[in-house]
Motif scaffolding. Structure first.
Motif: not given
Length: 222
Positions: A209-222
């Motif tokens: 879902q973070g790929l679909e909404t960049p502002s929602a990228v989880p803290a454990w991802c980069r």
């Protein structure tokens, strides 16, 4: 006539001996192992309303864990593989099946494997690895997991976006303390590991879902 009787008696003794050996072997044979699975039956998904598709590769695990036997940590320097308590498939396969089912339910998605994605839905590629896993009966289950998600290039005009993620998961083991009941201890470990995999699935889904909404990228991802 005497020779015939002697021969018949000899044959009878041999048959009786063979039967006795068979009974002894049967009595000494190990009982069938108890099989456990990480897959929890998810809620039914409406297969006509897929919002996404994904392709999950095999889940990599350390060699010492990728076996049917359930492996428990008994001390800081010792692990034991249980011959009579086993996963229904090697641990890596169990993880892959459980993650796939959980992601399909959470993301309203279908795991296409090697097939083409349904028309009109984005396709995501997911690679996952469990770098470490420790299960201590009566205490807890911990795992260090990593994964990578990317949107397939064929489903978008720009270059595919990807996220690389890492998380440490830890859950307490419910049930009887270690050493009181082996079966109860293993069942508690299996239950906690199921919940740990569900937690991992939720984090992977949030990454998609973070790929679909960049502002929602989880803290454990980069």
């Amino acid at each position: 006539m005497m020779l015939m009787k002697t021969t018949m008696l000899s044959c009878s003794f041999r048959l009786m001996g063979a039967a006795a050996v068979a009974l002894l072997v049967g009595a000494c044979a190990s009982p069938e192992p108890t099989l456990h699975t990480l897959s929890v039956r998810p809620e039914a998904t409406d297969t006509g309303r897929f919002q996404r598709a994904f392709r999950l590769s095999g889940v990599r695990v350390p060699d010492r864990l990728d076996k049917p036997q359930i492996v428990l940590r008994t001390s800081d320097s010792e692990v034991v593989a249980l011959e009579q308590q086993r996963w229904a498939a090697p641990f890596g396969s169990e993880l892959r099946d459980a993650l796939s089912a959980n992601l399909a339910a959470t993301l309203s998605a279908v795991d296409v494997g090697g097939a083409a994605a349904p028309a009109g839905v984005p396709l995501y590629r997911i690679g996952a690895e469990m770098r470490s896993y420790d299960a201590r009966p009566g205490q807890g289950v911990t795992a260090l997991v990593t994964w990578r998600v990317s949107r397939d290039a064929a489903t978008q005009s720009a270059s595919p976006v990807a996220l690389t993620c890492q998380s440490t998961l830890a859950l307490s083991v419910n049930g009887q303390p270690a050493g009181t009941d082996t079966d109860a201890g293993v069942n508690a470990v299996v239950s906690s590991t199921q919940r740990l995999v569900q937690q991992w699935s939720q984090q992977i889904a949030q990454s998609v879902q973070g790929l679909e909404t960049p502002s929602a990228v989880p803290a454990w991802c980069r």
